[in-house]
Design an enzyme around this catalytic site. Structure first.
Site, PDB file in Angstrom:
ATOM      1  N   ASN A  10       0.880  -1.173   0.000  1.00 14.01           N
ATOM      2  CA  ASN A  10       0.000   0.000   0.000  1.00 14.01           C
ATOM      3  C   ASN A  10       0.913   1.216   0.000  1.00 14.01           C
ATOM      4  OD1 ASN A  10      -1.763   2.063   0.529  1.00 14.01           O
ATOM      5  ND2 ASN A  10      -2.282   1.408   2.609  1.00 14.01           N
ATOM      6  N   TRP A  11       1.010   1.842  -1.159  1.00 12.94           N
ATOM      7  CA  TRP A  11       1.963   2.952  -1.289  1.00 12.94           C
ATOM      8  C   TRP A  11       1.422   4.285  -0.789  1.00 12.94           C
ATOM      9  CZ3 TRP A  11       4.332   1.684  -6.794  1.00 12.94           C
ATOM     10  CH2 TRP A  11       5.278   0.668  -6.634  1.00 12.94           C
ATOM     11  N   LYS A  12       0.173   4.315  -0.380  1.00  9.85           N
ATOM     12  CA  LYS A  12      -0.418   5.551   0.161  1.00  9.85           C
ATOM     13  C   LYS A  12      -0.121   6.719  -0.788  1.00  9.85           C
ATOM     14  CE  LYS A  12      -0.109   3.394   4.624  1.00  9.85           C
ATOM     15  NZ  LYS A  12      -0.086   3.515   6.068  1.00  9.85           N
ATOM     16  N   HIS A  95      -9.554   1.160   4.716  1.00  6.58           N
ATOM     17  CA  HIS A  95      -8.281   1.357   5.427  1.00  6.58           C
ATOM     18  C   HIS A  95      -8.513   2.321   6.593  1.00  6.58           C
ATOM     19  CE1 HIS A  95      -4.203   2.648   6.331  1.00  6.58           C
ATOM     20  NE2 HIS A  95      -3.813   1.521   5.743  1.00  6.58           N
ATOM     21  N   GLU A  97      -6.888   4.728   7.669  1.00  2.00           N
ATOM     22  CA  GLU A  97      -6.656   6.146   7.361  1.00  2.00           C
ATOM     23  C   GLU A  97      -7.870   6.750   6.668  1.00  2.00           C
ATOM     24  OE1 GLU A  97      -2.856   5.677   5.406  1.00  2.00           O
ATOM     25  OE2 GLU A  97      -1.969   5.180   7.340  1.00  2.00           O
ATOM     26  N   GLU A 164      -5.701  -5.045  10.485  1.00  2.00           N
ATOM     27  CA  GLU A 164      -4.704  -3.995  10.702  1.00  2.00           C
ATOM     28  C   GLU A 164      -5.023  -3.236  11.988  1.00  2.00           C
ATOM     29  OE1 GLU A 164      -2.540  -2.764   6.872  1.00  2.00           O
ATOM     30  OE2 GLU A 164      -4.271  -1.488   7.091  1.00  2.00           O
ATOM     31  N   GLY A 170       2.144   2.282  10.904  1.00  2.00           N
ATOM     32  CA  GLY A 170       3.096   3.390  10.815  1.00  2.00           C
ATOM     33  C   GLY A 170       3.753   3.768  12.131  1.00  2.00           C
ATOM     34  N   SER A 210       3.091  -2.030  10.452  1.00  2.00           N
ATOM     35  CA  SER A 210       4.537  -2.049  10.712  1.00  2.00           C
ATOM     36  C   SER A 210       5.204  -3.392  10.409  1.00  2.00           C
ATOM     37  CB  SER A 210       4.829  -1.622  12.154  1.00  2.00           C
ATOM     38  OG  SER A 210       4.406  -0.299  12.373  1.00  2.00           O
ATOM     39  N   GLY A 231       2.821  -1.068   4.338  1.00  2.00           N
ATOM     40  CA  GLY A 231       2.884   0.346   3.973  1.00  2.00           C
ATOM     41  C   GLY A 231       4.330   0.776   3.813  1.00  2.00           C
ATOM     42  N   GLY A 232       4.873   1.405   4.844  1.00  2.00           N
ATOM     43  CA  GLY A 232       6.217   1.992   4.791  1.00  2.00           C
ATOM     44  C   GLY A 232       7.288   1.109   4.159  1.00  2.00           C
TER      45      GLY A 232
HETATM   46  P1  PGA Z   1       2.686   0.351   7.705  1.00  2.00           P
HETATM   47  O1  PGA Z   1       1.260   0.573   6.992  1.00  2.00           O
HETATM   48  O2  PGA Z   1       3.244  -0.939   7.171  1.00  2.00           O
HETATM   49  O3  PGA Z   1       3.484   1.541   7.309  1.00  2.00           O
HETATM   50  O4  PGA Z   1       2.424   0.270   9.174  1.00  2.00           O
HETATM   51  C1  PGA Z   1       0.386  -0.506   6.794  1.00  2.00           C
HETATM   52  C2  PGA Z   1      -0.885  -0.015   6.180  1.00  2.00           C
HETATM   53  O5  PGA Z   1      -1.264   1.129   6.440  1.00  2.00           O
HETATM   54  O6  PGA Z   1      -1.546  -0.740   5.432  1.00  2.00           O
END
Ligand code: PGA
Length: 249
Positions: A10-12, A95, A97, A164, A170, A210, A231-232
């Site tokens: 997930n590149w956001k 998600h 976010e 999640e 994050g 994470s 994500g990250g």
């Molecule tokens: P993260 O993000 O790996 O940076 O914690 C995961 C996500 O938001 O799907």
């Protein structure tokens, strides 16, 4: 669906089309034939460049969000057909976010799920509790509410779930394999109640929050963890490859 491990990026709001294409080329050079399923969700504007770059590749492209209606006066929104047209075959829905920063309710998420199913886009549904909910002992109740409302009366179909925990996204605080496994087993049980045991057994449930090269292989050992939503660490080819390695049987 089968439960071949899925590693989803997930590149956001990171990577332009050009940066995304570079990533694809590098990843393909290093991993032309993955034995796990590799899902990548770039930004809307990078979808087409990625589809062009990934033409010969077996990676699956997806969007990070979509609107629940077919079309309409919804400034700034993107429909299921639009993202299908540019090469997406899955879509991340719900998600945290989106829930937290863009006020998406469980009902809105249900509309999006219905649309993804009818538009033949594979939904990757995210559910998870906040730290306050966990500390109040409400984790399972939150997961149950989010999953039940998101699916509503939708009949069994191909679906990917991502557990999640919001407190792990994050933050660098990955859930322990035991905490994640407990939640995953519960989600599978719930899905069994809603859709029957057969559907529950074949639906992949990914862990997200994470995930790093260091935490991947222990998570992968858990019987109900079928992959990761990253994500990250997915922004860096080297780290992403190591996570894939950690989940490769
Ligand atoms: P993260 O993000 O790996 O940076 O914690 C995961 C996500 O938001 O799907």
């Amino acid at each position: 669906m089968s439960r071949i491990p899925i590693i989803a990026a997930n590149w956001k709001m990171y990577k332009t089309g050009e940066e995304a294409q570079k990533f694809f080329q590098e990843l393909y050079q290093r991993l032309p034939e993955p034995t796990v399923m590799v899902f990548i969700a770039p930004s809307f504007t990078a979808l087409l460049p990625c589809a062009i770059a990934a033409e010969e590749m077996s990676y699956l492209l997806g969007a990070q969000n979509m609107h629940g209606a077919d079309e309409g006066a919804f400034t700034g929104e993107v429909s299921a057909n639009m993202i299908r047209e540019v090469g997406a075959s899955f879509v991340i829905i719900g998600h945290s976010e989106r829930r937290r920063l863009f006020h998406e309710s469980d009902e809105i998420i249900h509309q999006k799920m219905k649309k993804a199913f009818s538009a033949d886009l594979l939904p990757l549904l995210c559910i998870g509790e906040t730290i306050e909910e966990r500390e109040a002992g409400k984790t399972m109740a939150v997961l149950e509410k989010q999953l039940k409302i998101a699916l509503g009366t939708c009949p069994p179909a191909d679906l990917v779930i991502a557990y999640e925990p919001v407190w792990a996204i994050g933050t660098g605080k990955t859930a322990t394999p035991a905490i994640a496994e407990e939640a995953h087993a519960f989600c599978r049980l719930l899905l069994g109640e809603l859709w029957g045991k057969e559907s529950a057994e074949k639906t992949p449930i990914l862990y997200g929050g994470s995930v790093t090269p260091e935490t991947a292989s222990e998570l992968a050992k858990q019987p109900n963890i079928d992959g990761a939503l990253v994500g990250g660490a997915s922004l860096d080819v080297e780290k992403f490859l190591k996570i894939i390695e950690g989940f490769t049987p």
